[in-house]
Design a protein around this motif. Structure first.
Motif, PDB file in Angstrom:
ATOM      1  N   GLU A 199     148.597 -14.169 -10.759  1.00  0.00           N
ATOM      2  CA  GLU A 199     147.719 -14.258 -11.912  1.00  0.00           C
ATOM      3  C   GLU A 199     148.488 -14.978 -13.014  1.00  0.00           C
ATOM      4  O   GLU A 199     149.617 -14.611 -13.328  1.00  0.00           O
ATOM      5  N   CYS A 200     147.891 -16.021 -13.552  1.00  0.00           N
ATOM      6  CA  CYS A 200     148.521 -16.817 -14.604  1.00  0.00           C
ATOM      7  C   CYS A 200     147.754 -16.581 -15.902  1.00  0.00           C
ATOM      8  O   CYS A 200     146.539 -16.754 -15.957  1.00  0.00           O
ATOM      9  N   PHE A 201     148.479 -16.197 -16.931  1.00  0.00           N
ATOM     10  CA  PHE A 201     147.868 -15.942 -18.225  1.00  0.00           C
ATOM     11  C   PHE A 201     148.098 -17.122 -19.153  1.00  0.00           C
ATOM     12  O   PHE A 201     149.034 -17.900 -18.956  1.00  0.00           O
ATOM     13  N   PRO A 241     142.408 -15.327 -17.637  1.00  0.00           N
ATOM     14  CA  PRO A 241     143.508 -15.664 -16.742  1.00  0.00           C
ATOM     15  C   PRO A 241     143.030 -16.485 -15.545  1.00  0.00           C
ATOM     16  O   PRO A 241     141.842 -16.546 -15.269  1.00  0.00           O
ATOM     17  N   GLN A 242     143.982 -17.087 -14.876  1.00  0.00           N
ATOM     18  CA  GLN A 242     143.703 -17.800 -13.634  1.00  0.00           C
ATOM     19  C   GLN A 242     144.263 -16.938 -12.510  1.00  0.00           C
ATOM     20  O   GLN A 242     145.403 -16.494 -12.574  1.00  0.00           O
ATOM     21  N   ARG A 243     143.438 -16.729 -11.512  1.00  0.00           N
ATOM     22  CA  ARG A 243     143.846 -15.864 -10.402  1.00  0.00           C
ATOM     23  C   ARG A 243     143.920 -16.662  -9.116  1.00  0.00           C
ATOM     24  O   ARG A 243     143.089 -17.523  -8.861  1.00  0.00           O
ATOM     25  N   VAL A 244     144.915 -16.317  -8.317  1.00  0.00           N
ATOM     26  CA  VAL A 244     145.055 -16.874  -6.974  1.00  0.00           C
ATOM     27  C   VAL A 244     144.836 -15.720  -6.006  1.00  0.00           C
ATOM     28  O   VAL A 244     145.515 -14.696  -6.091  1.00  0.00           O
ATOM     29  N   THR A 245     143.863 -15.891  -5.110  1.00  0.00           N
ATOM     30  CA  THR A 245     143.566 -14.868  -4.117  1.00  0.00           C
ATOM     31  C   THR A 245     143.513 -15.511  -2.738  1.00  0.00           C
ATOM     32  O   THR A 245     143.380 -16.725  -2.616  1.00  0.00           O
ATOM     33  N   ASN A 246     143.609 -14.672  -1.719  1.00  0.00           N
ATOM     34  CA  ASN A 246     143.441 -15.206  -0.367  1.00  0.00           C
ATOM     35  C   ASN A 246     142.024 -14.907   0.116  1.00  0.00           C
ATOM     36  O   ASN A 246     141.208 -14.341  -0.623  1.00  0.00           O
ATOM     37  N   ALA A 247     141.727 -15.280   1.350  1.00  0.00           N
ATOM     38  CA  ALA A 247     140.364 -15.128   1.887  1.00  0.00           C
ATOM     39  C   ALA A 247     139.927 -13.668   1.943  1.00  0.00           C
ATOM     40  O   ALA A 247     138.732 -13.383   1.895  1.00  0.00           O
ATOM     41  N   ALA A 248     140.881 -12.743   1.992  1.00  0.00           N
ATOM     42  CA  ALA A 248     140.560 -11.318   2.015  1.00  0.00           C
ATOM     43  C   ALA A 248     140.489 -10.740   0.602  1.00  0.00           C
ATOM     44  O   ALA A 248     140.464  -9.523   0.427  1.00  0.00           O
ATOM     45  N   ALA A 249     140.482 -11.603  -0.414  1.00  0.00           N
ATOM     46  CA  ALA A 249     140.407 -11.216  -1.827  1.00  0.00           C
ATOM     47  C   ALA A 249     141.645 -10.458  -2.313  1.00  0.00           C
ATOM     48  O   ALA A 249     141.575  -9.720  -3.292  1.00  0.00           O
ATOM     49  N   VAL A 250     142.770 -10.640  -1.631  1.00  0.00           N
ATOM     50  CA  VAL A 250     144.026 -10.043  -2.084  1.00  0.00           C
ATOM     51  C   VAL A 250     144.556 -10.899  -3.235  1.00  0.00           C
ATOM     52  O   VAL A 250     144.661 -12.120  -3.109  1.00  0.00           O
ATOM     53  N   LEU A 251     144.881 -10.262  -4.355  1.00  0.00           N
ATOM     54  CA  LEU A 251     145.430 -10.976  -5.507  1.00  0.00           C
ATOM     55  C   LEU A 251     146.855 -11.407  -5.179  1.00  0.00           C
ATOM     56  O   LEU A 251     147.725 -10.592  -4.894  1.00  0.00           O
ATOM     57  N   GLU A 270     143.080 -19.486  -2.768  1.00  0.00           N
ATOM     58  CA  GLU A 270     142.192 -20.205  -3.680  1.00  0.00           C
ATOM     59  C   GLU A 270     142.474 -19.720  -5.093  1.00  0.00           C
ATOM     60  O   GLU A 270     142.938 -18.602  -5.290  1.00  0.00           O
ATOM     61  N   TRP A 271     142.172 -20.568  -6.055  1.00  0.00           N
ATOM     62  CA  TRP A 271     142.369 -20.136  -7.438  1.00  0.00           C
ATOM     63  C   TRP A 271     141.049 -20.241  -8.179  1.00  0.00           C
ATOM     64  O   TRP A 271     140.175 -21.012  -7.828  1.00  0.00           O
ATOM     65  N   GLU A 272     140.935 -19.401  -9.192  1.00  0.00           N
ATOM     66  CA  GLU A 272     139.759 -19.436 -10.049  1.00  0.00           C
ATOM     67  C   GLU A 272     140.165 -19.070 -11.465  1.00  0.00           C
ATOM     68  O   GLU A 272     141.097 -18.300 -11.674  1.00  0.00           O
ATOM     69  N   ALA A 273     139.478 -19.645 -12.409  1.00  0.00           N
ATOM     70  CA  ALA A 273     139.671 -19.299 -13.819  1.00  0.00           C
ATOM     71  C   ALA A 273     138.692 -18.179 -14.148  1.00  0.00           C
ATOM     72  O   ALA A 273     137.516 -18.240 -13.805  1.00  0.00           O
ATOM     73  N   LEU A 284     153.132 -23.297 -20.371  1.00  0.00           N
ATOM     74  CA  LEU A 284     152.815 -23.531 -18.965  1.00  0.00           C
ATOM     75  C   LEU A 284     151.589 -24.424 -18.842  1.00  0.00           C
ATOM     76  O   LEU A 284     150.633 -24.274 -19.594  1.00  0.00           O
ATOM     77  N   PRO A 285     151.597 -25.319 -17.878  1.00  0.00           N
ATOM     78  CA  PRO A 285     150.415 -26.168 -17.692  1.00  0.00           C
ATOM     79  C   PRO A 285     149.252 -25.351 -17.137  1.00  0.00           C
ATOM     80  O   PRO A 285     149.443 -24.352 -16.447  1.00  0.00           O
ATOM     81  N   ALA A 286     148.059 -25.798 -17.437  1.00  0.00           N
ATOM     82  CA  ALA A 286     146.869 -25.109 -16.952  1.00  0.00           C
ATOM     83  C   ALA A 286     146.768 -25.170 -15.434  1.00  0.00           C
ATOM     84  O   ALA A 286     146.066 -24.375 -14.827  1.00  0.00           O
ATOM     85  N   ALA A 287     147.453 -26.093 -14.809  1.00  0.00           N
ATOM     86  CA  ALA A 287     147.389 -26.268 -13.353  1.00  0.00           C
ATOM     87  C   ALA A 287     148.311 -25.325 -12.592  1.00  0.00           C
ATOM     88  O   ALA A 287     148.450 -25.449 -11.382  1.00  0.00           O
ATOM     89  N   CYS A 288     148.900 -24.365 -13.274  1.00  0.00           N
ATOM     90  CA  CYS A 288     149.855 -23.455 -12.630  1.00  0.00           C
ATOM     91  C   CYS A 288     149.233 -22.737 -11.429  1.00  0.00           C
ATOM     92  O   CYS A 288     149.796 -22.735 -10.340  1.00  0.00           O
ATOM     93  N   ALA A 289     148.068 -22.130 -11.612  1.00  0.00           N
ATOM     94  CA  ALA A 289     147.427 -21.392 -10.519  1.00  0.00           C
ATOM     95  C   ALA A 289     147.020 -22.330  -9.392  1.00  0.00           C
ATOM     96  O   ALA A 289     147.143 -21.979  -8.210  1.00  0.00           O
TER      97      ALA A 289
END
Length: 163
Positions: free
Chosen positions: A75-77, A62-72, A52-55, A82-87
């Motif tokens: 991270e898109c700065f 930054p925009q972060r992509v993590t998994n269900a276990a909250a593992v990073l 999942e991603w979150e701003a 770069l487009p905002a949709a990168c994450a």
């Protein structure tokens, strides 16, 4: 008589046989199946999905992509190049999505197996023309070429495989 194919024939379809000799997998089959296998291996080695991603932050970065276990996972700065949709794009390509896509590509690829008829090798998935003759010689199959074209930037890609 030896069966003909690239080793990934459809299990429910009767196999045609080559009356002449064993035929090695075609180069485009070897190339494509190797790329699918590489993607599967990468997906299996990556952090488990779904992702999942979150701003984070007031600016949306930054925009972060993590998994269900909250593992990073990524991270898109903020970067004007770069487009905002990168994450979001990264998250959509999590391991379950990649493995499902690989399975679908492999199934489609396998429907277009090789068979021998009229002195040539043909694609079984492309059907026959209005005269009842096979439509495409095996290495000219537009479905297999289309799947292979996904990796046209790969160093082993050949120009003659273009659609």
């Amino acid at each position: 008589m030896a069966p003909i194919g690239d080793g990934h024939e459809h299990p429910n379809r009767p196999r045609r046989v080559n009356p002449v000799a064993d035929t090695a997998p075609s180069d485009i089959a070897v190339f494509t199946l190797a790329r699918i296998t590489e993607e599967e291996a990468d997906a299996l080695a990556a952090p488990e999905g779904p992702w999942e991603w979150e701003a984070v932050g007031a600016s949306g970065y930054p925009q972060r992509v993590t998994n269900a276990a909250a593992v990073l996972v990524a991270e898109c700065f903020e970067n004007p190049d770069l487009p905002a949709a990168c994450a979001a794009h990264i998250a959509r390509n999590d391991p379950p999505a990649v493995l499902a896509r690989c399975a679908a590509l492999r199934a489609i690829f396998d429907e277009h197996e090789l068979y021998y008829e009229h002195g040539k090798t043909w694609c079984s998935g492309c059907g026959d023309d209005i005269n009842g003759l096979p439509r495409h010689q095996y290495d000219e199959c537009p479905t297999r070429r289309g799947i292979a074209a996904i990796w046209r930037g790969h160093e082993d890609w050949r120009k003659e495989w273009e659609l």
